[in-house]
Design a protein around this motif. Structure first.
Motif, mmCIF file in Angstrom:
data_model
loop_
_atom_site.group_PDB
_atom_site.id
_atom_site.type_symbol
_atom_site.label_atom_id
_atom_site.label_comp_id
_atom_site.label_asym_id
_atom_site.label_seq_id
_atom_site.Cartn_x
_atom_site.Cartn_y
_atom_site.Cartn_z
ATOM 1 N N ARG A 69 -12.020 16.732 21.452
ATOM 2 C CA ARG A 69 -11.944 17.465 22.712
ATOM 3 C C ARG A 69 -10.928 18.602 22.602
ATOM 4 N NH1 ARG A 69 -8.870 18.670 26.835
ATOM 5 N NH2 ARG A 69 -9.785 18.925 28.893
ATOM 6 N N THR A 70 -9.788 18.335 21.993
ATOM 7 C CA THR A 70 -8.759 19.359 21.835
ATOM 8 C C THR A 70 -9.248 20.502 20.954
ATOM 9 O OG1 THR A 70 -7.047 17.677 22.124
ATOM 10 C CG2 THR A 70 -6.372 19.754 21.128
ATOM 11 N N GLN A 71 -9.984 20.200 19.900
ATOM 12 C CA GLN A 71 -10.533 21.245 19.031
ATOM 13 C C GLN A 71 -11.526 22.125 19.792
ATOM 14 O OE1 GLN A 71 -8.358 21.501 16.410
ATOM 15 N NE2 GLN A 71 -10.173 21.924 15.196
ATOM 16 N N ILE A 72 -12.318 21.518 20.663
ATOM 17 C CA ILE A 72 -13.278 22.283 21.460
ATOM 18 C C ILE A 72 -12.538 23.213 22.419
ATOM 19 C CG2 ILE A 72 -15.085 22.105 23.218
ATOM 20 C CD1 ILE A 72 -15.949 19.482 21.759
ATOM 21 N N VAL A 73 -11.484 22.717 23.045
ATOM 22 C CA VAL A 73 -10.657 23.569 23.911
ATOM 23 C C VAL A 73 -10.081 24.722 23.106
ATOM 24 C CG1 VAL A 73 -8.535 23.660 25.281
ATOM 25 C CG2 VAL A 73 -10.102 21.741 25.556
ATOM 26 N N ASN A 74 -9.636 24.452 21.894
ATOM 27 C CA ASN A 74 -9.038 25.483 21.048
ATOM 28 C C ASN A 74 -10.049 26.576 20.671
ATOM 29 O OD1 ASN A 74 -6.559 24.265 21.110
ATOM 30 N ND2 ASN A 74 -6.773 23.291 19.119
ATOM 31 N N ILE A 75 -11.286 26.215 20.363
ATOM 32 C CA ILE A 75 -12.249 27.263 19.997
ATOM 33 C C ILE A 75 -12.642 28.072 21.234
ATOM 34 C CG2 ILE A 75 -13.101 26.029 17.972
ATOM 35 C CD1 ILE A 75 -15.741 25.605 19.510
ATOM 36 N N LEU A 76 -12.717 27.443 22.406
ATOM 37 C CA LEU A 76 -13.021 28.189 23.618
ATOM 38 C C LEU A 76 -11.899 29.171 23.954
ATOM 39 C CD1 LEU A 76 -14.583 25.364 25.821
ATOM 40 C CD2 LEU A 76 -15.782 27.218 24.667
ATOM 41 N N THR A 77 -10.665 28.740 23.792
ATOM 42 C CA THR A 77 -9.526 29.614 24.030
ATOM 43 C C THR A 77 -9.486 30.746 22.999
ATOM 44 O OG1 THR A 77 -8.270 27.773 24.934
ATOM 45 C CG2 THR A 77 -7.013 29.702 24.253
ATOM 46 N N GLY A 78 -9.817 30.436 21.774
ATOM 47 C CA GLY A 78 -9.794 31.423 20.699
ATOM 48 C C GLY A 78 -10.775 32.557 20.893
ATOM 49 N N VAL A 79 -11.986 32.246 21.354
ATOM 50 C CA VAL A 79 -12.973 33.312 21.550
ATOM 51 C C VAL A 79 -12.733 34.098 22.830
ATOM 52 C CG1 VAL A 79 -14.750 32.179 20.176
ATOM 53 C CG2 VAL A 79 -14.714 31.829 22.647
ATOM 54 N N LYS A 80 -11.952 33.535 23.734
ATOM 55 C CA LYS A 80 -11.662 34.229 24.988
ATOM 56 C C LYS A 80 -10.381 35.072 24.873
ATOM 57 C CE LYS A 80 -11.121 33.550 29.932
ATOM 58 N NZ LYS A 80 -9.787 33.959 30.278
ATOM 59 N N ASP A 81 -9.295 34.451 24.417
ATOM 60 C CA ASP A 81 -7.979 35.110 24.402
ATOM 61 C C ASP A 81 -7.520 35.539 23.013
ATOM 62 O OD1 ASP A 81 -7.826 34.643 27.137
ATOM 63 O OD2 ASP A 81 -6.913 32.672 26.835
#
Length: 82
Positions: A69-81
């Motif tokens: 779950r944390t890795q998924i949050v990290n990739i979503l944050t990475g492509v946004k910010d």
């Protein structure tokens, strides 16, 4: 029980996410990232959220649940910010 893993991941505005089998793909203004979820964890798209849960009650499945779950949050944050 993972307190982190229980919460579904919301897909932020401006980001498109998809789940294809065990692969989570996110596309946003900063690029595209993919994460291959371990086979001991079940991942599925529910509306605009991504739900993660262990496939069974084994110790290894539960330990990979919150990390996935944390890795998924990290990739979503990475492509946004970035």
């Amino acid at each position: 029980m993972s307190r982190i893993g229980k919460k579904p991941v919301s897909v932020p505005q401006g980001v498109t996410a998809s789940v294809d089998g065990q692969t989570v793909t996110a596309k946003g203004p900063k690029g595209e990232l993919r994460f291959l979820v371990n086979d001991e964890v079940l991942v599925k798209m529910e509306g605009s959220e991504i739900a993660v849960q262990p496939r069974d009650d084994s110790k290894t499945a539960r330990s990979k649940w919150g990390m996935s779950r944390t890795q998924i949050v990290n990739i979503l944050t990475g492509v946004k910010d970035g």
